[in-house]
Scaffold this motif. Structure first.
Motif, PDB file in Angstrom:
ATOM      1  N   ILE A   1     -26.391  14.214  44.180  1.00  0.00           N
ATOM      2  CA  ILE A   1     -25.867  15.538  44.528  1.00  0.00           C
ATOM      3  C   ILE A   1     -26.976  16.552  44.798  1.00  0.00           C
TER       4      ILE A   1
ATOM      5  N   ARG B   1     -34.358  18.463  42.075  1.00  0.00           N
ATOM      6  CA  ARG B   1     -33.225  19.401  41.968  1.00  0.00           C
ATOM      7  C   ARG B   1     -33.125  20.378  43.135  1.00  0.00           C
TER       8      ARG B   1
ATOM      9  N   GLY C   1     -26.985  24.879  34.849  1.00  0.00           N
ATOM     10  CA  GLY C   1     -27.995  24.111  35.592  1.00  0.00           C
ATOM     11  C   GLY C   1     -27.927  24.401  37.080  1.00  0.00           C
ATOM     12  N   THR C   2     -26.720  24.541  37.592  1.00  0.00           N
ATOM     13  CA  THR C   2     -26.530  24.848  39.020  1.00  0.00           C
ATOM     14  C   THR C   2     -26.959  26.281  39.317  1.00  0.00           C
TER      15      THR C   2
ATOM     16  N   ASP D   1     -29.798  26.552  42.015  1.00  0.00           N
ATOM     17  CA  ASP D   1     -29.358  26.945  43.368  1.00  0.00           C
ATOM     18  C   ASP D   1     -29.075  28.445  43.533  1.00  0.00           C
TER      19      ASP D   1
ATOM     20  N   ARG E   1     -28.885  31.125  29.477  1.00  0.00           N
ATOM     21  CA  ARG E   1     -30.016  30.966  30.408  1.00  0.00           C
ATOM     22  C   ARG E   1     -29.793  31.636  31.765  1.00  0.00           C
TER      23      ARG E   1
ATOM     24  N   GLY F   1     -22.700  21.291  38.168  1.00  0.00           N
ATOM     25  CA  GLY F   1     -23.231  20.047  38.665  1.00  0.00           C
ATOM     26  C   GLY F   1     -22.765  18.845  37.863  1.00  0.00           C
TER      27      GLY F   1
ATOM     28  N   ARG G   1     -23.638  17.346  35.028  1.00  0.00           N
ATOM     29  CA  ARG G   1     -23.387  17.391  33.576  1.00  0.00           C
ATOM     30  C   ARG G   1     -22.065  18.097  33.273  1.00  0.00           C
ATOM     31  N   THR G   2     -21.799  19.127  34.027  1.00  0.00           N
ATOM     32  CA  THR G   2     -20.561  19.872  33.802  1.00  0.00           C
ATOM     33  C   THR G   2     -19.350  19.015  34.158  1.00  0.00           C
TER      34      THR G   2
HETATM   35  N1  LIG Z   1     -23.903  18.496  45.795  1.00  0.00           N
HETATM   36  C1  LIG Z   1     -23.111  19.336  45.181  1.00  0.00           C
HETATM   37  O1  LIG Z   1     -21.950  19.502  45.554  1.00  0.00           O
HETATM   38  C2  LIG Z   1     -23.623  20.091  43.988  1.00  0.00           C
HETATM   39  C3  LIG Z   1     -22.796  21.028  43.367  1.00  0.00           C
HETATM   40  C4  LIG Z   1     -23.274  21.713  42.256  1.00  0.00           C
HETATM   41  C5  LIG Z   1     -24.565  21.453  41.784  1.00  0.00           C
HETATM   42  N2  LIG Z   1     -25.340  20.553  42.416  1.00  0.00           N
HETATM   43  C6  LIG Z   1     -26.689  20.229  41.910  1.00  0.00           C
HETATM   44  O2  LIG Z   1     -26.556  19.837  40.564  1.00  0.00           O
HETATM   45  C7  LIG Z   1     -27.785  20.120  39.880  1.00  0.00           C
HETATM   46  C8  LIG Z   1     -27.438  20.764  38.566  1.00  0.00           C
HETATM   47  O3  LIG Z   1     -26.648  19.844  37.835  1.00  0.00           O
HETATM   48  P1  LIG Z   1     -26.876  19.664  36.288  1.00  0.00           P
HETATM   49  O4  LIG Z   1     -26.024  18.532  35.839  1.00  0.00           O
HETATM   50  O5  LIG Z   1     -28.311  19.660  36.009  1.00  0.00           O
HETATM   51  O6  LIG Z   1     -26.358  21.060  35.732  1.00  0.00           O
HETATM   52  P2  LIG Z   1     -24.919  21.738  35.573  1.00  0.00           P
HETATM   53  O7  LIG Z   1     -23.850  20.739  35.360  1.00  0.00           O
HETATM   54  O8  LIG Z   1     -24.764  22.747  36.648  1.00  0.00           O
HETATM   55  O9  LIG Z   1     -25.181  22.521  34.220  1.00  0.00           O
HETATM   56  C9  LIG Z   1     -25.408  21.761  33.060  1.00  0.00           C
HETATM   57  C10 LIG Z   1     -25.630  22.665  31.899  1.00  0.00           C
HETATM   58  O10 LIG Z   1     -24.483  23.487  31.679  1.00  0.00           O
HETATM   59  C11 LIG Z   1     -24.245  23.585  30.307  1.00  0.00           C
HETATM   60  N3  LIG Z   1     -22.928  22.937  30.051  1.00  0.00           N
HETATM   61  C12 LIG Z   1     -22.076  22.430  30.940  1.00  0.00           C
HETATM   62  N4  LIG Z   1     -20.949  21.995  30.337  1.00  0.00           N
HETATM   63  C13 LIG Z   1     -21.111  22.249  29.030  1.00  0.00           C
HETATM   64  C14 LIG Z   1     -20.292  22.044  27.881  1.00  0.00           C
HETATM   65  N5  LIG Z   1     -19.066  21.517  27.941  1.00  0.00           N
HETATM   66  N6  LIG Z   1     -20.790  22.391  26.680  1.00  0.00           N
HETATM   67  C15 LIG Z   1     -22.011  22.934  26.602  1.00  0.00           C
HETATM   68  N7  LIG Z   1     -22.818  23.175  27.664  1.00  0.00           N
HETATM   69  C16 LIG Z   1     -22.362  22.840  28.851  1.00  0.00           C
HETATM   70  C17 LIG Z   1     -25.425  22.922  29.611  1.00  0.00           C
HETATM   71  O11 LIG Z   1     -26.431  23.932  29.491  1.00  0.00           O
HETATM   72  P3  LIG Z   1     -27.759  23.840  28.568  1.00  0.00           P
HETATM   73  O12 LIG Z   1     -28.693  22.960  29.324  1.00  0.00           O
HETATM   74  O13 LIG Z   1     -28.264  25.238  28.463  1.00  0.00           O
HETATM   75  O14 LIG Z   1     -27.338  23.236  27.265  1.00  0.00           O
HETATM   76  C18 LIG Z   1     -25.820  21.882  30.629  1.00  0.00           C
HETATM   77  O15 LIG Z   1     -27.126  21.402  30.522  1.00  0.00           O
HETATM   78  C19 LIG Z   1     -28.596  21.023  40.794  1.00  0.00           C
HETATM   79  O16 LIG Z   1     -29.671  20.284  41.312  1.00  0.00           O
HETATM   80  C20 LIG Z   1     -27.617  21.401  41.894  1.00  0.00           C
HETATM   81  O17 LIG Z   1     -28.282  21.542  43.133  1.00  0.00           O
HETATM   82  C21 LIG Z   1     -24.895  19.860  43.509  1.00  0.00           C
END
Ligand SMILES: NC(=O)c1ccc[n+]([C@@H]2O[C@H](COP(=O)([O-])OP(=O)(O)OC[C@H]3O[C@@H](n4cnc5c(N)ncnc54)[C@H](OP(=O)(O)O)[C@@H]3O)[C@@H](O)[C@H]2O)c1
Length: 200
Positions: free
Chosen positions: A7, A12, A41-42, A46, A71, A133, A135-136
């Motif tokens: 994704i 990133r 994280g997103t 982004d 954050r 992203g 993780r969510t």
């Molecule tokens: N291609 C697409 O359609 C698309 C869409 C969106 C994002 N992205 C990409 O995805 C990447 C980011 O993804 P990611 O997985 O690293 O991050 P993410 O899912 O956006 O955020 C993850 C962070 O959110 C917090 N979180 C989410 N759910 C939680 C829950 N139930 N309980 C506690 N905390 C929670 C945590 O924060 P903490 O770390 O502070 O604990 C976790 O590390 C980026 O590179 C972005 O470009 C792509």
């Protein structure tokens, strides 16, 4: 996601995966939901604004950010004046934001079922588009909170990295995986749109 299931780029960075047709689809999808949700994280990677440009503060879907440790920077676009924003954080996180509402729920992890209940009962938010992203999305699957999973698979392979510290983000650990059944599949520009529903 890309044809090899990614994704974003290894570091990133945002990669354009969507076709023009898919971008239009995604915009129209946003219109159908009370709220659009992403993880912090997103926001950090982004800095998305998560709005539809032709809508204003009162008509755009509400933006929700899961940010357990506070954050999200004050100047993040998701906190701008284009739409209301609800920040969701842990009970003991003392961070404040200039936004519509802050929900504090959960001690170690955000208590998603409690958050969804509060959103529905106190704010009338009954359907949410979880945009990412990884993780969510994983958290929503693990809690059994996904009704429908739609993914556009674009005509692009992003690949990995041979750097000493390879790709950040190793996907998500799904104990035993998540079984889903395919509801529909269609060609959309240079890619495929797949819609699944979890098997319960
Ligand atoms: N291609 C697409 O359609 C698309 C869409 C969106 C994002 N992205 C990409 O995805 C990447 C980011 O993804 P990611 O997985 O690293 O991050 P993410 O899912 O956006 O955020 C993850 C962070 O959110 C917090 N979180 C989410 N759910 C939680 C829950 N139930 N309980 C506690 N905390 C929670 C945590 O924060 P903490 O770390 O502070 O604990 C976790 O590390 C980026 O590179 C972005 O470009 C792509």
């Amino acid at each position: 996601m890309s044809a090899d299931g990614k994704i974003a780029g290894c570091d990133r960075t945002q990669v354009t995966i969507s076709s023009e047709e898919d971008k239009t689809r995604a915009k129209n999808l946003r219109r159908k939901y009370d709220a659009i949700l992403v993880g912090v994280g997103t926001v950090v990677a982004d800095d998305p604004h998560l709005t539809l440009k032709d809508l204003d503060y009162d008509t755009n879907p509400v933006r929700i950010v899961l940010d357990p440790h506070g954050r999200t920077p004050d100047d993040a676009q998701v906190l701008d004046e284009r739409a209301p924003t609800i920040m969701v954080t842990l009970e003991d996180c003392e961070r404040e934001w200039d936004c519509e509402e802050t929900i504090r729920a959960g001690k170690d992890e955000i208590d998603l079922p409690a958050v969804l209940e509060e959103l529905a009962e106190e704010m009338g938010i009954e359907n949410i588009l979880v945009e990412g992203g990884g993780r969510t999305i994983a958290h929503f699957f693990k809690e059994g909170l996904v009704d429908r999973y739609t993914v556009f698979v674009g005509g692009l392979i992003i690949g990995g990295s041979d750097a000493p510290t390879p790709c950040d983000g190793d996907g998500w650990v799904a104990d035993g995986g998540v079984r889903m059944h395919l509801v529909s599949a269609e060609v959309l520009g240079n890619g495929a749109l797949l819609t699944f529903e979890p098997t319960r």
